[in-house]
Write an enzyme that holds these catalytic residues in place. Structure first.
Site, PDB file in Angstrom:
ATOM      1  CE  LYS A  53      -3.585  -2.762   2.106  1.00  0.00           C
ATOM      2  NZ  LYS A  53      -4.177  -3.326   3.315  1.00  0.00           N
ATOM      3  CD  GLN A  97      -2.932  -4.716   6.697  1.00  0.00           C
ATOM      4  OE1 GLN A  97      -2.890  -3.740   5.943  1.00  0.00           O
ATOM      5  NE2 GLN A  97      -3.557  -5.839   6.358  1.00  0.00           N
ATOM      6  CG  ASP A 120      -8.882  -0.421   4.837  1.00  0.00           C
ATOM      7  OD1 ASP A 120      -8.960  -0.765   3.640  1.00  0.00           O
ATOM      8  OD2 ASP A 120      -8.472  -1.181   5.733  1.00  0.00           O
TER       9      ASP A 120
END
Ligand code: NAP
Length: 279
Positions: A53, A97, A120
């Site tokens: 990413k 994450q 996200d």
């Protein structure tokens, strides 16, 4: 007729060109789209995903701020970090994450992300807004799948979609996104009886299970659209048996090169939108 390959890798590369030029326009106005990535612990797969990413950010001229916290980080410590990122005007998007170590309350930490920076699509608020059809960043993997279906003009309205998996980041938002596009949706999970029977009736099948090739090609209805979100690097396969699928499906995502690249691309696109303040 041979199944059409839904080429997520190629599509992501095309989308990158457009994102790159928009990033450059924004930078000319003095704004550099910036993604903060937060990695907690030492899980090698998570470290690889975060790196990918960050690499995508730098490829497109965006900034990424890497925050790495130790494996013993507490919920309070992580909440404090997220609050600092919420307050930092230079940060447009926050990626925490998944998964975090078990002592951390992951849900509380996801929900501490300001919804305007939830690129996200992991907060309950963002999920609720997306489900209600309000502007929101959808969770990146299902949102990337929807972008792919749209690009390839796959008909969704009125079709029977079967989503196998109900995780908060994948199965559940996937089902809601398909429902919002007027599919009739069945959600299957580990307690579902007769999984095969459900899949046999599906016009669109989404594998989001995390079990290598759990879904067999013989279960797929002739002409169905097959989306495989799974990736198992050791077995080098997804959640659906894809060998031979070209003679059964009308369209399918390859593994690798299907869903994965579109997930990262959607995160980057959302970060750009957050910097443009368009959502
Ligand atoms: P997860 O949180 O482990 O969820 C798996 C889901 O599958 C659960 O809802 C579980 O049901 C269901 N399930 C497990 N075994 C089953 C069975 N035998 N029959 C029917 N359902 C079953 O996994 P996830 O995070 O959603 O990820 C799913 C897959 O997508 C993984 O392969 C992962 O690597 C992949 N993934 C890919 C990307 C990408 O960018 N390409 C991103 C995220 C995830 P219960 O709820 O009943 O336990």
């Amino acid at each position: 007729m041979e199944s059409k390959i839904l080429d997520g890798k190629g599509l992501a590369q095309i989308a990158e060109q457009e994102i790159k030029s928009k990033v450059s326009e924004l930078k000319n106005q003095g704004v550099t789209p910036t993604l903060a990535t937060v990695l907690v612990g030492v899980d090698p797969a998570s470290a690889t995903y975060v790196k990918m990413k960050q690499n995508a950010c730098s490829r497109l001229g965006m900034e990424s701020i890497a925050i790495e916290l130790g494996k013993d980080t507490t919920t309070d410590e992580l909440l404090k970090t997220i609050q600092q990122l919420n307050d930092d005007e230079k940060v447009h998007g926050i990626l925490l994450q998944h998964p975090v170590p078990t002592q951390v309350d992951e849900r509380a930490c996801f929900d501490a992300i300001n919804v305007s920076k939830d690129v996200d699509g992991v907060t309950c608020l963002g999920f609720g807004q997306m489900t209600m059809g309000e502007p929101a960043y959808g969770s990146c993997t299902p949102a990337g799948i929807m972008r792919m279906l749209e690009h390839y003009q796959i008909e969704i309205s009125g079709k029977h979609a079967v989503v196998v998996g109900r995780s908060p980041i994948l199965g559940k938002p996937m089902a809601m996104m398909l429902l919002n596009k007027n599919a009739t949706v069945t959600i299957c999970h580990s307690r579902t009886e007769d999984l095969q029977g459900h899949i046999k009736n599906a016009d669109i099948v989404v594998g989001a299970v995390g079990v290598p090739q759990l879904i067999k090609k013989d279960w797929i209805k002739k002409g169905a659209v097959v989306i495989d979100a799974g990736y198992h690097p050791v077995e080098k396969c997804g959640d659906i048996e894809l060998v031979g699928i070209e003679n059964i499906a009308s369209a399918h995502t390859p593994v690798p090169g299907g869903v994965g690249p579109m997930t990262i691309n959607t995160l980057i696109l959302n970060t750009l939108l957050a910097a443009q303040k368009l959502v």
